[in-house]
Design an enzyme around this catalytic site. Structure first.
Site, PDB file in Angstrom:
ATOM      1  N   CYS A  33       0.831  -1.201   0.000  1.00 15.15           N
ATOM      2  CA  CYS A  33       0.000   0.000   0.000  1.00 15.15           C
ATOM      3  C   CYS A  33       0.872   1.260   0.000  1.00 15.15           C
ATOM      4  O   CYS A  33       2.085   1.193   0.138  1.00 15.15           O
ATOM      5  CB  CYS A  33      -0.901   0.003   1.228  1.00 15.15           C
TER       6      CYS A  33
ATOM      7  N   HIS B 213       5.943   6.171  -2.503  1.00 18.06           N
ATOM      8  CA  HIS B 213       7.285   6.649  -2.882  1.00 18.06           C
ATOM      9  C   HIS B 213       7.198   8.116  -3.272  1.00 18.06           C
ATOM     10  O   HIS B 213       8.004   8.943  -2.850  1.00 18.06           O
ATOM     11  CB  HIS B 213       7.817   5.892  -4.110  1.00 18.06           C
TER      12      HIS B 213
HETATM   13 FE1  CFM Z   1      12.978   0.015  -5.717  1.00 15.15          FE
HETATM   14 FE2  CFM Z   1      11.018  -0.650  -4.348  1.00 15.15          FE
HETATM   15 FE3  CFM Z   1      13.515  -1.451  -3.780  1.00 15.15          FE
HETATM   16 FE4  CFM Z   1      12.341  -2.288  -6.028  1.00 15.15          FE
HETATM   17 FE5  CFM Z   1      11.447  -4.159  -4.436  1.00 15.15          FE
HETATM   18 FE6  CFM Z   1      10.095  -2.647  -2.775  1.00 15.15          FE
HETATM   19 FE7  CFM Z   1      12.593  -3.435  -2.162  1.00 15.15          FE
HETATM   20 MO1  CFM Z   1      10.621  -5.143  -2.135  1.00 15.15          MO
HETATM   21  S1  CFM Z   1      11.053  -0.698  -6.464  1.00 15.15           S
HETATM   22  S2  CFM Z   1      14.311  -1.728  -5.704  1.00 15.15           S
HETATM   23  S3  CFM Z   1      11.953  -4.251  -6.638  1.00 15.15           S
HETATM   24  S4  CFM Z   1      12.592   0.458  -3.631  1.00 15.15           S
HETATM   25  S5  CFM Z   1       9.395  -4.288  -3.865  1.00 15.15           S
HETATM   26  S6  CFM Z   1       9.193  -0.712  -3.102  1.00 15.15           S
HETATM   27  S7  CFM Z   1      10.910  -3.225  -0.886  1.00 15.15           S
HETATM   28  S8  CFM Z   1      12.665  -5.290  -3.117  1.00 15.15           S
HETATM   29  S9  CFM Z   1      14.441  -2.286  -2.020  1.00 15.15           S
END
Ligand code: CFM
Length: 537
Positions: free
Chosen positions: A55, A187
């Protein structure tokens, strides 16, 4: 058995007509003989479908703000929302001043029914007082969970009063879970406020050392950021700030002093990258420190940007010495991995980034996708102007950065910038589609039904995804590696990370466990059925 349009249609035919129509727009088979292949992305998941998405609150507090170690992050809401944001993401942090590292705390206002009925503002103010008394942090963030928006607590007013009372910055984020179709909205909300209120508020006019850079979109999962910093420092870069893995409020305030911004995960932070360019004149470079070749290419592109003889020589020297050290080990694992096939489905950028590493190990990616990416992550950044703004994206409070009167300074001349852009990905990123082979499948917001169907059809040797589907995959007899948490391992970035990843997945392939599992399709007749508008047939 490969996938073709007919087989894909067979899978989709099992959906009721309306669902099929929707899901069809989120899936395509890669073809290089057509110029564009449009995908639908960043739109609502159909209720009833088991999605892997999170979310807006998860994206704001969990992803972008949470890793900043010297701020206390207060979650305003029921305890469950706070608890599940507590150390479930492996964004590591260490600090020279252990009293200013709050990464291991989970602070929630623990809203009860009476707070929902009578309002939670007083409770929130009290929690801020307690936090100040116990921890003395340099700054605080407040993140809203769903009920806060529903009952209309004015967190902004509470934050303002607390700032006046305690003399530290208290930032309020209206990131209620429902503010977007996934964590992606969170984000954006976090990016906007960090840019508006934190970045550029430091006193430094100039970085204290040569070649100052910011590393954006690196969250230090399993120590990835530390490995990247190790390499950058070895070459001679000065890392001003990392956003936000092992990140520091104090460092982020001075992010305006960098000469270049590196962007690893563009999905979560391209907004800040772009605003830094508008506000301070600092270009951003798309990097990918996943994979040996990706790391080398990123380092060489950085050297081209700075265009300094000594830095370029040092870059090549570090690359050569790292390769000499790791290649013999990496090649051993390659023997185990070569010829295998993979599915790679992660949040918003790893589904693409890790394909580098797979191909270096001789593994072909048959299917890839993202939970919550936008069209540009699949199709390339140039499609952004063609993306329709819908009601869900309008939920994100708007913020437009403008050139800073005092601190805006072009870091390279417009002519040089244009020349560089022809050579290196400055202000640009490619979509996943361009790095995939013809015939491979690209899926947005993959669900559990499709996970099982695609496994049955293509039987990959490894499926890299997350905790929500890991055990389903393993029970189907397939090696599974979590690419969100790295299964308590890592780092997987940089040179050392590539070796660690190769070692971990080789261990998975070599494990005798798979001999003890009989996948359902091997000895059971598969029940054939379909769900129609009228019910199950
Ligand atoms: Fe970017 Fe992310 Fe991440 Fe990502 Fe991710 Fe994530 Fe993550 Mo899980 S887009 S790289 S592929 S910040 S889903 S919201 S938490 S691995 S560090």
């Amino acid at each position: 058995m490969g996938m073709n349009e007919a087989k894909l249609q067979e899978i989709l035919d099992q959906y009721p007509a309306k669902v099929q129509k929707n899901r069809k727009k989120h899936i395509f088979i890669k073809r290089s003989d057509v110029e564009s292949q449009q995908i639908e992305a960043n739109t609502r998941t159909i209720p009833g479908i088991i999605t892997n998405r999170g979310c807006a609150y998860a994206g704001c507090k969990g992803v972008v703000l949470g890793p900043i170690k010297d701020m206390v992050h207060i979650v305003h809401g029921p305890i469950g929302c706070g608890y599940y944001a507590w150390n479930t993401r492996r964004n590591k942090a260490k600090s020279d001043d252990p009293k200013q590292n709050f990464i291991n705390y989970c602070i929630s206002t623990d809203m009860q029914e009476s707070d929902i009925v009578f309002g939670g503002e007083k409770k929130l103010a009290k929690v801020i007082d307690e936090v100040m008394e116990i921890f003395h942090p340099k700054a605080i963030t407040l993140s809203a969970t769903c009920p806060v928006g529903l009952i209309g607590d004015d967190m902004g007013a509470v934050a303002k009063a607390a700032e006046a009372k305690h003399g530290v910055q208290v930032l309020s984020f209206s990131c209620e879970g429902y503010k977007g179709v996934s964590q992606s909205a969170g984000h954006h909300i976090a990016n906007n406020i960090l840019m508006e209120k934190v970045i550029g508020t430091g006193d430094q006019e100039q970085a204290p050392a040569k070649f100052p850079i910011n590393l954006l979109g690196e969250y230090n999962i399993g120590g990835d950021g530390w490995e990247v910093e190790r390499i950058l420092k070895e070459i001679g870069y000065h890392v001003v700030s990392v956003m936000t893995g092992d990140g520091s409020y104090e460092a982020i305030k001075n992010a305006h002093t960098a000469e270049l911004n590196l962007v690893q995960c563009h999905r979560s932070i391209n907004y800040i990258a772009e605003m830094l360019e508008t506000k301070y004149g600092t270009p951003w470079l798309k990097v990918n420190f996943i994979g040996i070749q990706g790391t080398i290419e990123s380092l060489r592109n950085m050297a081209l940007y700075f265009d300094d003889k000594e830095l370029t020589l040092k870059t090549e020297a570090v690359i050569a010495s790292e390769l000499a050290r790791i290649e013999p080990i990496f090649d051993q694992y390659k023997k185990i991995c070569e010829g295998k096939t993979a599915f790679c489905f992660v949040g918003g950028s790893r589904g693409h980034h890790f394909q580098n590493l797979f191909s270096e190990l001789g593994i072909e990616t048959l299917l890839a996708g993202y939970e919550f990416a936008h069209r540009d992550d699949y199709e390339g950044r140039e499609v952004i102007p063609t993306i329709k703004t819908d009601a869900d994206s309008k939920n994100i409070p708007h913020y437009t950065a403008e050139a800073d009167e005092k601190r805006f300074r072009l870091k390279v001349s417009p002519e040089k910038l244009e020349k560089l852009k022809a050579k290196i990905p400055l202000g640009q990123y490619k979509g996943m589609r361009f790095d995939m082979k013809d015939g491979s499948i690209i899926v947005d917001d993959l669900n559990h039904f499709e996970t099982e169907e695609f496994i049955k059809a293509l039987k990959p040797d490894i499926f890299t995804s997350g905790i929500k589907d890991k055990y389903v995959i393993q029970k189907m007899g397939i090696n599974s590696k979590q690419l969100h948490s790295y299964d308590y391992s890592g780092p997987y970035a940089g040179f050392n990370g590539a070796v660690k990843f190769a070692e971990d997945i080789s261990m998975g392939f070599a494990s005798p466990t798979w001999n003890f599992i009989t996948p359902p399709w091997k000895n059971q007749p598969l029940l054939e059925g379909s769900v129609t508008e009228e019910g199950v047939a």
